[in-house]
Design a protein around this motif. Sequence first.
Motif, PDB file in Angstrom:
ATOM      1  N   TRP A 287      30.749   3.025 -15.194  1.00 19.52           N
ATOM      2  CA  TRP A 287      31.523   3.622 -14.112  1.00 19.52           C
ATOM      3  C   TRP A 287      31.260   2.889 -12.802  1.00 19.52           C
ATOM      4  O   TRP A 287      32.199   2.635 -12.008  1.00 19.52           O
ATOM      5  N   ALA A 288      30.002   2.522 -12.567  1.00 22.99           N
ATOM      6  CA  ALA A 288      29.690   1.793 -11.332  1.00 22.99           C
ATOM      7  C   ALA A 288      30.378   0.434 -11.309  1.00 22.99           C
ATOM      8  O   ALA A 288      30.936   0.009 -10.275  1.00 22.99           O
ATOM      9  N   LEU A 289      30.368  -0.289 -12.457  1.00 20.21           N
ATOM     10  CA  LEU A 289      31.024  -1.601 -12.518  1.00 20.21           C
ATOM     11  C   LEU A 289      32.533  -1.487 -12.331  1.00 20.21           C
ATOM     12  O   LEU A 289      33.147  -2.294 -11.622  1.00 20.21           O
TER      13      LEU A 289
ATOM     14  N   SER B 104      34.068   0.781 -10.720  1.00 18.67           N
ATOM     15  CA  SER B 104      34.316   1.097  -9.306  1.00 18.67           C
ATOM     16  C   SER B 104      34.210  -0.160  -8.434  1.00 18.67           C
ATOM     17  O   SER B 104      35.047  -0.390  -7.536  1.00 18.67           O
ATOM     18  N   VAL B 105      33.153  -0.988  -8.697  1.00 17.85           N
ATOM     19  CA  VAL B 105      32.970  -2.221  -7.910  1.00 17.85           C
ATOM     20  C   VAL B 105      34.151  -3.168  -8.096  1.00 17.85           C
ATOM     21  O   VAL B 105      34.718  -3.694  -7.113  1.00 17.85           O
ATOM     22  N   PHE B 106      34.520  -3.407  -9.358  1.00 14.72           N
ATOM     23  CA  PHE B 106      35.640  -4.323  -9.603  1.00 14.72           C
ATOM     24  C   PHE B 106      36.952  -3.724  -9.102  1.00 14.72           C
ATOM     25  O   PHE B 106      37.866  -4.456  -8.714  1.00 14.72           O
TER      26      PHE B 106
ATOM     27  N   LEU C 253      37.229  -2.003  -6.312  1.00 18.21           N
ATOM     28  CA  LEU C 253      37.231  -2.340  -4.884  1.00 18.21           C
ATOM     29  C   LEU C 253      37.579  -3.814  -4.666  1.00 18.21           C
ATOM     30  O   LEU C 253      38.321  -4.163  -3.716  1.00 18.21           O
ATOM     31  N   LEU C 254      37.053  -4.713  -5.540  1.00 17.14           N
ATOM     32  CA  LEU C 254      37.373  -6.126  -5.427  1.00 17.14           C
ATOM     33  C   LEU C 254      38.861  -6.379  -5.645  1.00 17.14           C
ATOM     34  O   LEU C 254      39.473  -7.240  -4.968  1.00 17.14           O
TER      35      LEU C 254
ATOM     36  N   GLU D 299      40.156  -9.770 -12.271  1.00 21.95           N
ATOM     37  CA  GLU D 299      39.313  -8.568 -12.134  1.00 21.95           C
ATOM     38  C   GLU D 299      39.943  -7.364 -12.829  1.00 21.95           C
ATOM     39  O   GLU D 299      39.248  -6.496 -13.359  1.00 21.95           O
TER      40      GLU D 299
ATOM     41  N   VAL E  34      38.247  -5.017 -15.657  1.00 22.08           N
ATOM     42  CA  VAL E  34      38.234  -3.547 -15.623  1.00 22.08           C
ATOM     43  C   VAL E  34      38.766  -2.979 -16.927  1.00 22.08           C
ATOM     44  O   VAL E  34      38.235  -1.986 -17.472  1.00 22.08           O
TER      45      VAL E  34
ATOM     46  N   ALA F   2      23.984 -13.223 -10.006  1.00 17.64           N
ATOM     47  CA  ALA F   2      24.112 -12.028 -10.848  1.00 17.64           C
ATOM     48  C   ALA F   2      23.503 -12.219 -12.236  1.00 17.64           C
ATOM     49  O   ALA F   2      23.394 -11.264 -13.009  1.00 17.64           O
TER      50      ALA F   2
END
Length: 635
Positions: A30-32, A34-36, A38-39, A55, A59, A106
């Motif tokens: 879920w965090a990944l 969310s990050v992607f 936003l990207l 991206e 997702v 990363a």
Amino acid sequence: MPRPSPPSADASRPALFQRQQQRRLQQILWALVSVFGLLIVMNLFTGRFRSAGLEGLIVSLLALAMHWNVREQAARAVALTVATLMLGLCVLMINNQGLYDEAPLAFPALLLFTGLFGFRRMFWVLMCSMLAVVALLFFLHRADVFHSAPVVPLDWRRPFVISLIVLVTGLFAWLLTSDLGRTMLQLETEKRALEESHARIEVLAQRDSLTGLPNRALARDRLAHLLRQARRSGRMVAVMFLDLDNFKTINDSLGHAAGDDLLCQVAAKLRACVRETDTVARVSGDEFQILLGDLQDEDAIVAVVAKVTHLLGRAFVLDGIEVLVTASLGIAVAPRDGAEGDVLLKNADMAMYQAKDSGRNTFCFFDASMNESVVEHLHIASGLRAALSQGELQLHYQPQFDLRSGRILGAEALLRWKHPELGMIPPGKFIPVAERSGLINEVGAWVLQQACREAQAWRGQGLGALNVAVNVSPLQFRRDDIEREVAKALAASGLSADALELELTESLLVADARNIGDVLQRLSAQGVRISIDDFGTGYSNLGYLRRFAVHRLKIDQSFVRRMRANAHDEGLVRAIIEMAHCLDLQTVAEGVEDVETLDRLHAFGCEIGQGFHWSPALPAEAFVAFVRERQVEVG
């Protein structure tokens, strides 16, 4: 010492650890996402549509991994996540500045993720892939593929440093995740072992280890539950105490292993007699409890008793030997016999002992009068202890006569208790109490010593060489110190061993022939005479007596008294006398009350008699006076 290897990919992981990993993986996904996400939004605003498309693909793949994780396919979800992230990082580096891009930063985090959620093979494949990517990008830089690279020329040191960082970070990640995985596995294993240990302790605390039946504590809890249900429904609850009648004999003769086998077989049969909602418990060695709930009437109880009696009536096979077992049952019913568990258990126990007193192999419902008997029992037992120390016990002597000459041969010692408040208490009332309470051993030792002492005193008073016969309880004879007690009484009094006669019941010989036979042989070798009291009531074979060192048979007085009125009893008495003579045994007739009976006994060849025709049992001083008077008459 070498480090233990971490769990392999095919190792089965504890369920709790897997569930925890599944939850943590879902949170990271879920965090990944969310990050992607936003990207994607940022790149769309800046017009970088190709990056936004890449991206979006990432997702989508992460969403598929989330779906697999929810479907409990965590291994596939981790593999897809690692491949997606690694591919995304590679594309970012290729599309941007290669080794000058931020994407390689990363790599350590991806290694840590793989170490935590992946397996050994996946971890090392990923590290090798990262090193290969670094090498590939280095050669691409050397080939001027990356036109956006900075002016500073790229030499071998930059990929070398990045590779070292990846290797060191990977080593740290590997060690940390290995230790963490090993610790989690150990903690889960210990937790499982602790739960199993608690479960075993609970079973041991509430179950009988031999039969698997509920024990006393669990039976008490279930009884309390049945009583609570009965109060709401208005139905009855029955508590049964069942005690095997001849378990000790089986245990002693066939061994403890056979006894344990018998208990297991009895437990299985009892379980078959009741419903699943009822309880069968083993509360002591050979004692069981049966708890019946939700009963409409006592007919249901009697039906269970009939079933129990029927099943136990069949032979049990122990070590290839068929053994018959009987049981005594006591029954208490709530609310009639009590509303509390302790009261019902006590009343059922009393009813069971009443069944034993009634001849065993039967059942008995509790009755209020049993409580009165218990109170009387306790009062008598308490008084009997005091009687031993305060001189309230006495011996009376009933003379025994030679039927041919009319001469007194000796006397049978009979115990009497003169209570300071209740007066004379008959032996039939306090002897059973003494046997139940264990006082019979002390009482029996006192009787033996007193009888020997007074028999020796008769000699000093000029009464001649009179013998004394002493009744011995079966409980005394089953103790190991009966021979020592006899020797002690003879030594203390100075009485000759051949002047002492021990009277045993016929049932004692039948019940414990092997052990009793050895003891009788040793006593007889010392000179002590042995007689069988109340002979005929057990209906045993006279030939059986050949195994024992027996000198006399005392014909039971019930047969002697009915000789004149019952031809069958007269024939039985005559047969006992004739068969005893064939075995070189003397006979003693008890209960001789008239001349006609005496004449018939004399005609049959009986040697010795005693009874009211001559005299009842007399106190010691009165007996001495009676003997003196009789000697004068005979003289």
